[in-house]
Design a protein around this motif. Structure first.
Motif, PDB file in Angstrom:
ATOM      1  N   PHE A 297       0.862  -1.195   0.000  1.00  0.00           N
ATOM      2  CA  PHE A 297       0.000   0.000   0.000  1.00  0.00           C
ATOM      3  C   PHE A 297       0.896   1.242   0.000  1.00  0.00           C
ATOM      4  O   PHE A 297       1.967   1.232   0.631  1.00  0.00           O
ATOM      5  CB  PHE A 297      -0.861  -0.077   1.275  1.00  0.00           C
ATOM      6  CG  PHE A 297      -1.787   1.063   1.531  1.00  0.00           C
ATOM      7  CD1 PHE A 297      -1.663   1.827   2.697  1.00  0.00           C
ATOM      8  CD2 PHE A 297      -2.810   1.379   0.643  1.00  0.00           C
ATOM      9  CE1 PHE A 297      -2.529   2.883   2.965  1.00  0.00           C
ATOM     10  CE2 PHE A 297      -3.670   2.438   0.900  1.00  0.00           C
ATOM     11  CZ  PHE A 297      -3.528   3.186   2.062  1.00  0.00           C
ATOM     12  N   THR A 298       0.494   2.309  -0.678  1.00  0.00           N
ATOM     13  CA  THR A 298       1.371   3.493  -0.751  1.00  0.00           C
ATOM     14  C   THR A 298       0.964   4.547   0.289  1.00  0.00           C
ATOM     15  O   THR A 298       1.620   5.557   0.435  1.00  0.00           O
ATOM     16  CB  THR A 298       1.267   4.189  -2.122  1.00  0.00           C
ATOM     17  OG1 THR A 298      -0.077   4.728  -2.226  1.00  0.00           O
ATOM     18  CG2 THR A 298       1.522   3.230  -3.263  1.00  0.00           C
ATOM     19  N   LYS A 300      -1.948   5.808  -0.145  1.00  0.00           N
ATOM     20  CA  LYS A 300      -3.105   6.309  -0.905  1.00  0.00           C
ATOM     21  C   LYS A 300      -3.789   5.191  -1.686  1.00  0.00           C
ATOM     22  O   LYS A 300      -4.993   5.223  -1.903  1.00  0.00           O
ATOM     23  CB  LYS A 300      -2.674   7.396  -1.896  1.00  0.00           C
ATOM     24  CG  LYS A 300      -2.207   8.710  -1.263  1.00  0.00           C
ATOM     25  CD  LYS A 300      -2.113   9.819  -2.324  1.00  0.00           C
ATOM     26  CE  LYS A 300      -1.852  11.191  -1.706  1.00  0.00           C
ATOM     27  NZ  LYS A 300      -0.452  11.275  -1.167  1.00  0.00           N
ATOM     28  N   GLN A 301      -2.994   4.227  -2.200  1.00  0.00           N
ATOM     29  CA  GLN A 301      -3.591   3.206  -3.078  1.00  0.00           C
ATOM     30  C   GLN A 301      -2.774   1.915  -3.031  1.00  0.00           C
ATOM     31  O   GLN A 301      -1.675   1.886  -2.456  1.00  0.00           O
ATOM     32  CB  GLN A 301      -3.617   3.728  -4.525  1.00  0.00           C
ATOM     33  CG  GLN A 301      -2.236   3.964  -5.107  1.00  0.00           C
ATOM     34  CD  GLN A 301      -2.272   4.581  -6.493  1.00  0.00           C
ATOM     35  OE1 GLN A 301      -2.021   5.756  -6.648  1.00  0.00           O
ATOM     36  NE2 GLN A 301      -2.597   3.816  -7.501  1.00  0.00           N
ATOM     37  N   ARG A 302      -3.297   0.889  -3.650  1.00  0.00           N
ATOM     38  CA  ARG A 302      -2.566  -0.374  -3.824  1.00  0.00           C
ATOM     39  C   ARG A 302      -1.317  -0.037  -4.608  1.00  0.00           C
ATOM     40  O   ARG A 302      -1.385   0.631  -5.657  1.00  0.00           O
ATOM     41  CB  ARG A 302      -3.458  -1.355  -4.591  1.00  0.00           C
ATOM     42  CG  ARG A 302      -2.800  -2.672  -4.949  1.00  0.00           C
ATOM     43  CD  ARG A 302      -3.668  -3.437  -5.937  1.00  0.00           C
ATOM     44  NE  ARG A 302      -3.054  -4.677  -6.375  1.00  0.00           N
ATOM     45  CZ  ARG A 302      -3.140  -5.151  -7.614  1.00  0.00           C
ATOM     46  NH1 ARG A 302      -3.794  -4.441  -8.534  1.00  0.00           N
ATOM     47  NH2 ARG A 302      -2.573  -6.298  -7.936  1.00  0.00           N
ATOM     48  N   ASP A 305      -0.992  -0.581  -8.372  1.00  0.00           N
ATOM     49  CA  ASP A 305      -1.861   0.209  -9.274  1.00  0.00           C
ATOM     50  C   ASP A 305      -1.217   1.542  -9.643  1.00  0.00           C
ATOM     51  O   ASP A 305      -1.684   2.234 -10.538  1.00  0.00           O
ATOM     52  CB  ASP A 305      -3.216   0.490  -8.602  1.00  0.00           C
ATOM     53  CG  ASP A 305      -4.093  -0.753  -8.558  1.00  0.00           C
ATOM     54  OD1 ASP A 305      -5.038  -0.783  -7.742  1.00  0.00           O
ATOM     55  OD2 ASP A 305      -3.813  -1.701  -9.324  1.00  0.00           O
ATOM     56  N   LEU A 306      -0.142   1.894  -8.928  1.00  0.00           N
ATOM     57  CA  LEU A 306       0.515   3.186  -9.177  1.00  0.00           C
ATOM     58  C   LEU A 306       0.999   3.251 -10.628  1.00  0.00           C
ATOM     59  O   LEU A 306       1.485   2.249 -11.167  1.00  0.00           O
ATOM     60  CB  LEU A 306       1.726   3.267  -8.241  1.00  0.00           C
ATOM     61  CG  LEU A 306       2.381   4.602  -7.952  1.00  0.00           C
ATOM     62  CD1 LEU A 306       1.397   5.547  -7.292  1.00  0.00           C
ATOM     63  CD2 LEU A 306       3.588   4.381  -7.030  1.00  0.00           C
ATOM     64  N   SER A 315       8.078   6.418  -4.154  1.00  0.00           N
ATOM     65  CA  SER A 315       6.741   6.323  -3.535  1.00  0.00           C
ATOM     66  C   SER A 315       6.890   5.836  -2.096  1.00  0.00           C
ATOM     67  O   SER A 315       7.769   5.012  -1.812  1.00  0.00           O
ATOM     68  CB  SER A 315       5.854   5.325  -4.292  1.00  0.00           C
ATOM     69  OG  SER A 315       4.683   5.056  -3.510  1.00  0.00           O
ATOM     70  N   LYS A 329      -4.179   0.596   6.259  1.00  0.00           N
ATOM     71  CA  LYS A 329      -5.142   1.167   5.291  1.00  0.00           C
ATOM     72  C   LYS A 329      -6.309   1.824   6.027  1.00  0.00           C
ATOM     73  O   LYS A 329      -6.765   2.914   5.661  1.00  0.00           O
ATOM     74  CB  LYS A 329      -5.655   0.072   4.349  1.00  0.00           C
ATOM     75  CG  LYS A 329      -4.628  -0.357   3.306  1.00  0.00           C
ATOM     76  CD  LYS A 329      -4.951  -1.697   2.685  1.00  0.00           C
ATOM     77  CE  LYS A 329      -6.162  -1.673   1.790  1.00  0.00           C
ATOM     78  NZ  LYS A 329      -6.363  -2.994   1.120  1.00  0.00           N
TER      79      LYS A 329
END
Ligand code: P6P
Length: 339
Positions: A297-298, A300-302, A305-306, A315, A329
Motif C-alpha cells: 500500500f502506498t 493512498k492506493q494499492r 496500481d501506481l 513512492s 489502510k
C-alpha cells in the motif's frame, strides 16, 4: 526421503522455470533464457560481494588493481555485469537501472520482448560492515516488436510478468515470482546452481514485527505515527511488536516475507514521496508480497496500481502481512475522512 531427493533430484531454478514454461506450449522459452542471464548476473555479484571484504583487506577496492585499472565500486561493477548479461540474452528491448539516469534502449539486433527494471546492488552502502545486500528486478513484456520507448516501462506494477530479488548474505538466496506464487532458491556454490529451498512461500497473515526507520518519527504523518504507536502500545492488550530494521531493503523484505509483519518506508515532511524507487524497489517487492498472500500500500492506493511518470520516481510503501496492512489502510482511510 528429503535428503536423498536433495542429492538426486535437484530442482534447480532453470528446471523449475522450464517446468513452469511447459504449461504454456506456445512459449518459445524466451523467459527461461532471460532468467538464466539474470541468474548468471546474480552468481557473479554473489562471488564479487563475498570477495569485497577480502578486496578491501588486500587493498583492491578503490585502488589501482593488478591490471593497473581503478578498481570499480561494487555497485558500478554489478550494474555493468547485469546490463551486459541482459543485452546478451537477446530477449530484452529496454532496461532501467538505479545506476543509470537514462533508460537503455537495446540495439535492434539484440532486441527481445522483455523490459527489465533493476537495482543491481541495493543497500550497497552496507557492504563494508557485512550487512546483507541484494539485487532487485522486475520484468515487463511488450506486446509486439515496436521501437521501444519509456512508455513500455512507465506501466503500473500489476503489468509485471515477473519480479524477484537475490540476497547476498550468509547464503545467496534468489526469491522469484512469475505471477503464480513465490519460490526461493539458494545457491549451492559447489554446483554453481540455485536449488529450490523455499517452495511456495506464503507470508503469515499477521505478524509480530514492524520494520521502519524510527529516526524519521518526528516527520511522520498522523496515520504512520498512529500505527507505530499501536505496535508499541497495543490498545487490545496484545503484546507489543518487535522492531527489526536492518536498513537494507532486500534483507528487511526477506525477513518480512518469511516471518510476517510490516516493512515501511513512509512519506515524511522531508520526503513527501518517501525514499524508495517505484520501478525497481517498490513494484518488485509489492509483486512478491501479493503473490505470497500479503499486501502493499502506498498510503493512498494499492502499490501495484501506481502509474509511474518518470523512471526514477519514488513512492511511500507499506508492505507485509495481509491483516497488518489492513490496519494501516484503515488508519489512512480514517485520516482521509477527516480531511
Ligand atoms: P534509511 C539502502 O540505502 C536503501 O536504499 C534501502 O535498501 C533501505 O531500505 C533504505 O535505503 C534505508 O533508508 O533512510 O532508513 O537509511
Amino acid at each position: 526421503h528429503a535428503a536423498d531427493a536433495y542429492r538426486t533430484d535437484l530442482m534447480t531454478i532453470t528446471r523449475f522455470v522450464l517446468n513452469e514454461q511447459s504449461k504454456y506450449p506456445e512459449s518459445r522459452g524466451d523467459f527461461t533464457i532471460l532468467l538464466n542471464h539474470i541468474v548468471l548476473g546474480c552468481k557473479f555479484v554473489c562471488s564479487s560481494v563475498n570477495k569485497a571484504g577480502l578486496a578491501k583487506l588486500i587493498g583492491l577496492a578503490g585502488e589501482i588493481n593488478i591490471q593497473g585499472e581503478e578498481q570499480k565500486k561494487l555497485d558500478v561493477l554489478s550494474n555493468e555485469v547485469f546490463i551486459k548479461a541482459l543485452v546478451s540474452s537477446g530477449r530484452t528491448c529496454i532496461l532501467v537501472s538505479e545506476e543509470d539516469e537514462d533508460a537503455i534502449i537495446v540495439e535492434p539486433s539484440k532486441r527481445g520482448r522483455y523490459c527489465v527494471v533493476f537495482d543491481p546492488l541495493d543497500g550497497s552502502s552496507n557492504i563494508d560492515c557485512g550487512v546483507s545486500i541484494g539485487t532487485i528486478f522486475g520484468i515487463y513484456m511488450v506486446k509486439d516488436d515496436h521501437e521501444p520507448t519509456l512508455a513500455d516501462v512507465l506501466q503500473p506494477g500489476k503489468q509485471m510478468v515477473a519480479a524477484g530479488y537475490c540476497m547476498y548474505g550468509s547464503s545467496c538466496t534468489l526469491v522469484l515470482s512469475t505471477g503464480k506464487g513465490v519460490n526461493g532458491f539458494t545457491l549451492d556454490p559447489s554446483l554453481g546452481e540455485f536449488i529450490l529451498t523455499h517452495p511456495d512461500i506464503r507470508i503469515p497473515k499477521k505478524g509480530k514485527i514492524y520494520s521502519v526507520n524510527e529516526g524519521n518519527a518526528k516527520n511522520w504523518d498522523g496515520p504512520t505515527a498512529k500505527y507505530v504507536e499501536n505496535c508499541k502500545f497495543p490498545k487490545d492488550g496484545s503484546p507489543s511488536k518487535s522492531l527489526r530494521y536492518i536498513g537494507s531493503m532486500v534483507a528487511d523484505v526477506h525477513r518480512t516475507l518469511l516471518y510476517g509483519g510490516t516493512f515501511m518506508y513512509p512519506a515524511d515532511k522531508k520526503s513527501p514521496s518517501g525514499k524508495l524507487r517505484v520501478l525497481y524497489e517498490v513494484f518488485p517487492m509489492s509483486f512478491l508480497m501479493e503473490n505470497a498472500g500479503g499486501q502493499a500500500f502506498t498510503g493512498k492506493q494499492r502499490a501495484l496500481d501506481l502509474v509511474p511518470t518518470k523512471i526514477h520516481d519514488r513512492s511511500p510503501i507499506f508492505l507485509g502481512s495481509y491483516d497488518d496492512i489492513e490496519e494501516i489502510k484503515a488508519l489512512y482511510a480514517a485520516e482521509g475522512k477527516k480531511e
